[in-house]
Design an enzyme around this catalytic site. Sequence first.
Site, short mmCIF file in Angstrom:
data_model
loop_
_atom_site.label_atom_id
_atom_site.label_comp_id
_atom_site.label_asym_id
_atom_site.label_seq_id
_atom_site.Cartn_x
_atom_site.Cartn_y
_atom_site.Cartn_z
N ALA A 468 0.85 -1.28 0.04
CA ALA A 468 -0.10 0.10 0.12
C ALA A 468 0.82 1.06 0.17
O ALA A 468 1.79 1.32 0.68
CB ALA A 468 -0.81 -0.01 1.36
N GLY A 469 0.56 2.15 -0.85
CA GLY A 469 1.31 3.45 -1.05
C GLY A 469 0.68 4.59 -0.30
O GLY A 469 -0.53 4.19 0.17
N LYS A 492 2.17 1.78 -9.39
CA LYS A 492 1.38 2.58 -8.02
C LYS A 492 0.24 3.14 -8.76
O LYS A 492 0.18 3.80 -10.02
CB LYS A 492 2.35 3.71 -7.67
CG LYS A 492 3.67 3.33 -6.99
CD LYS A 492 4.28 4.46 -6.31
CE LYS A 492 5.46 3.94 -5.48
NZ LYS A 492 6.12 5.07 -4.99
N GLU A 542 12.13 -7.53 -7.68
CA GLU A 542 11.61 -8.91 -6.96
C GLU A 542 11.65 -8.91 -5.55
O GLU A 542 10.77 -9.64 -5.07
CB GLU A 542 12.45 -9.93 -7.80
CG GLU A 542 12.23 -10.31 -9.02
CD GLU A 542 12.81 -9.31 -10.14
OE1 GLU A 542 13.78 -8.51 -9.36
OE2 GLU A 542 13.14 -9.49 -11.20
N ASN A 543 12.61 -8.35 -4.88
CA ASN A 543 12.86 -8.69 -3.42
C ASN A 543 12.24 -7.45 -2.48
O ASN A 543 12.52 -7.59 -1.42
CB ASN A 543 14.26 -8.92 -3.16
CG ASN A 543 14.98 -10.24 -3.54
OD1 ASN A 543 14.16 -11.26 -3.28
ND2 ASN A 543 15.95 -10.32 -4.14
N SER A 545 11.40 -4.18 -0.55
CA SER A 545 12.30 -3.03 0.10
C SER A 545 13.07 -3.81 0.91
O SER A 545 13.02 -4.69 1.48
CB SER A 545 11.34 -2.37 1.28
OG SER A 545 10.09 -1.97 0.80
N ASP A 585 14.78 11.51 2.46
CA ASP A 585 14.01 10.57 3.08
C ASP A 585 14.64 9.05 2.55
O ASP A 585 13.99 7.95 2.44
CB ASP A 585 12.45 10.51 2.76
CG ASP A 585 11.63 9.43 3.71
OD1 ASP A 585 12.42 9.13 4.69
OD2 ASP A 585 10.62 9.19 3.52
O1 ACK Z 1 8.54 -4.61 0.96
P1 ACK Z 1 7.70 -4.58 -0.30
O2 ACK Z 1 7.39 -5.77 -0.79
O3 ACK Z 1 8.11 -3.66 -1.56
O4 ACK Z 1 6.37 -3.68 0.01
C1 ACK Z 1 6.33 -2.48 -0.60
C2 ACK Z 1 5.41 -1.93 -0.99
O5 ACK Z 1 5.36 -2.09 -2.58
C3 ACK Z 1 4.69 -0.74 -0.72
O6 ACK Z 1 5.75 0.38 -0.99
C4 ACK Z 1 6.50 -2.61 -2.95
N1 ACK Z 1 7.26 -1.91 -3.95
C5 ACK Z 1 7.17 -0.77 -4.27
N2 ACK Z 1 7.92 -0.39 -5.53
C6 ACK Z 1 8.22 -1.53 -5.91
C7 ACK Z 1 8.63 -2.13 -6.98
N3 ACK Z 1 9.28 -1.27 -7.83
N4 ACK Z 1 8.97 -3.25 -7.52
C8 ACK Z 1 8.62 -4.47 -6.40
N5 ACK Z 1 7.90 -4.12 -5.28
C9 ACK Z 1 7.60 -2.70 -5.04
C10 ACK Z 1 7.49 -2.30 -1.57
#
Ligand code: ACK
Length: 822
Positions: A468-469, A492, A542-543, A545, A585
């Site tokens: 979630a953003g 997003k 893929e991995n 944050s 940030d």
């Molecule tokens: O830790 P996550 O799986 O990685 O959970 C957050 C979530 O969306 C909210 O920000 C994931 N996320 C954000 N941008 C990307 C991206 N470009 N590729 C994969 N996951 C992403 C982020």
Amino acid sequence: MDCDLRSPLFLIHLFMSTFLPALCVIYPLNEVNLLDSKASQGELGWISYPSHGWEEISGVDEHYTPIRTFQVCNVMEYSQNNWLRTNWIPRQSAQKIYVELKFTLRDCNSIPLVLGTCKETFNLLYLETDDDQGSHFREHQYLKIDTIAADESFTQTDLGDRILKLNIEVREVGPLTKKGFYLAFQDVGACVALVSVRVYFKKCPYTVRNLASFPDTVPMDSQSLVEVKGSCVNHSKEEEPPRMYCSTEGEWLVPIGKCLCNQGYEERSSTCQTPSAVSGIRKEKTTRNSVSLAWQEPERPNGIILDYEIKYYEKEEQETSYTILRARGCNVTLGGLKPNTAYLLQIRARTAAGYGASSTTFQFETSPDSAFSISSESSQVVLIAISSAVAIILLTVLLYVLIGRVCCRSKSKHPDEKRLHFGNGHLRLPGIRTYIDPHTYEDPSQAVHEFAKELDASCIAIDKVVGAGEFGEVCSGRLRLPSKKEICVAIKTLKGGYTDKQRRDFLAEASIMGQFDHPNIIRLEGVVTRSKPVMIVTEYMENGSLDSFLRKHDAQFTGIQLVGMLRGIASGMKYLSDMGYVHRDLAARNILVNSNLVCKVSDFGLSRVLEDDPEGAYTTRGGKIPIRWTAPEAIAYRKFTSASDAWSYGIVLWEVMSYGERPYWEMSNQDVIKAVDEGYRLPPPMDCPATLYQLMLDCWQKERNNRPKFEQIVSILDKLIRNPGSLKITANTTSRPANLLLDRSSLEVPSMGTMGDWMDPMRTLPCKEAFSGVSYSSCDTIAKTSTEDLKKVGVTIVGPQKKIVSSLKALDSNTKNGPVPV
Ligand code: ACK
């Protein structure tokens, strides 16, 4: 009793015809099936005990392909104990296997008169053997893997219909040591239909990286990575021994070393190569101050062309000052040119692999001023018109410059950064590209279209929600542009009911991201603004944050791998600071990690620090700031610069070396501000190399000009990578400056009687109080203190627990080996 309602077969038909999502029969490359019940067209021949328990039935999947399934539904009778056992499954080379079950389960509330007998779970068990034991079966030999419950059982809709959902559960089993195994399903009175059973193991599949081939590799069952040596492909030789790591998840991580082509050979082209040069540039139309140009797509695009970069300058000025524009297609109109002037221009295409070669230099001239004669009467009118126009233009330019200055002033800059020149909305740059704040555009939607490609929503397929953003959900999906290869993307979305300001703020991130082009900055693929939902599409990482990724893989990486990740982040930050962009940030939660362990800086929303970071806290001056990551001068008087980003980088360094620990643990924001102001700093994470801890301390210098620049940080980390031996000296056993939370005296034998006294130097650790009054009779007792002991005295937070245990061990070894040399 209504047989139809109770029959799982009914459930299967309902499920097949209505709810089964398209089942993908192509499994990931890194999964090797040992058993797939769906692949069997004939009877599976598994064994049921007793025979009136589990029943094998035929069904069809959503493609009407016959499949074999098992059901049991003896919910009216007490003491059910129905076993279903698979055939013997040879283990092959697997150490750890995965069992994927797809099943439907009826909730007991939906079956009348069964309360007390009906169950909603079943058990999954296994037995390892060296050979096939035929129909021989002994219940007690089986080991339980897990009790399987449904996430989704039958539910009733408001309209009274039954909705059937498919449950998918995966369980890991290992380490396996015998030649094969059986799986068993024990039913104790549920109404369940086992739709499919798949057993697989993971491998890192054969791959070629950096001209070295790596064989199929089966990961270890434990958490450790398998180091694999690569072999140079034909006609190439080792430059540095190629190596990679195979993770337990069957992913290749961190390629190190490489092979180079032998003399006379060159690397064959692939979608990893940049595009070939643009050719066929031609003039379509010229006026006194504009020119329209067109060109041909590169002969070998080697990927999706994201955009073209057009660089041009006055011939007379050589390249001392030039303008850069980006175009989405193969044509552009350049405006604001001088009349009767010769210009030189070069164009290059950009794909995910980077910029291609520049075109040959193309020359064009603008038209001369046309002489015109007019009558004296009309000349006065023309003169007035021209003077008014000139006055208006001058006024506009003046206003533009003033607004630009005000905006620039409100944004703090690093002392040595370069300023940009504006002109007709393009950059005019004295030899360097500089970031443009989208807020300097009167109409921010102009900024988004200047820097981001508009995508057609029909080219985007959303697969699932990944997070979630602030503005809406973040999804993963695929982007397929016409005649281009499909790529994985993150999407997003802007949730419905947004205000104009929210839309502007949401898209500002794309306007910023679209200006960057660096392997350690998240890449923007484009935006959808002309249909709803409004979306920002970026490369997929893929991995996810970095903070959660590290927590998931606690203590699993080598020092070099961690330094590799940190180097990437520093390199991305160097690029941003060179562009004149201050992030504000920088934190591990705002770094994304891809499958190759490459880290990329993300989160460029303009209002992000103020609005959408959960770490944001209001300061006394009203701004919202992620306190634990922010430099003191930025907290105190909002002095955000690349030097304050360097402070945050030091915190990220600490987060990485402590595998995602929360900086300052559970201390309150107020305590953090106070402690940092008084000169205290975070202690070194466990096993942290001394050089990296020193780098952290340098980033946390109070005087911001003394902090290292990102360029220096990159070069320090490069040196460490070239000389990995230097990582072996850990900060825990070397001397440290006196201003630490944990100073050197804490490593020496305490002469005080209580643990609380001994811990005094660890002033900000939130657990000192817990030790007051706890007496330790000898150093041996101290050294044997475990995290369990610490929990008993109230130290429940993992970070301090680890820190204390490792310090006690160091203390013990120092006592035995004598003092640590300074
Ligand atoms: O830790 P996550 O799986 O990685 O959970 C957050 C979530 O969306 C909210 O920000 C994931 N996320 C954000 N941008 C990307 C991206 N470009 N590729 C994969 N996951 C992403 C982020």
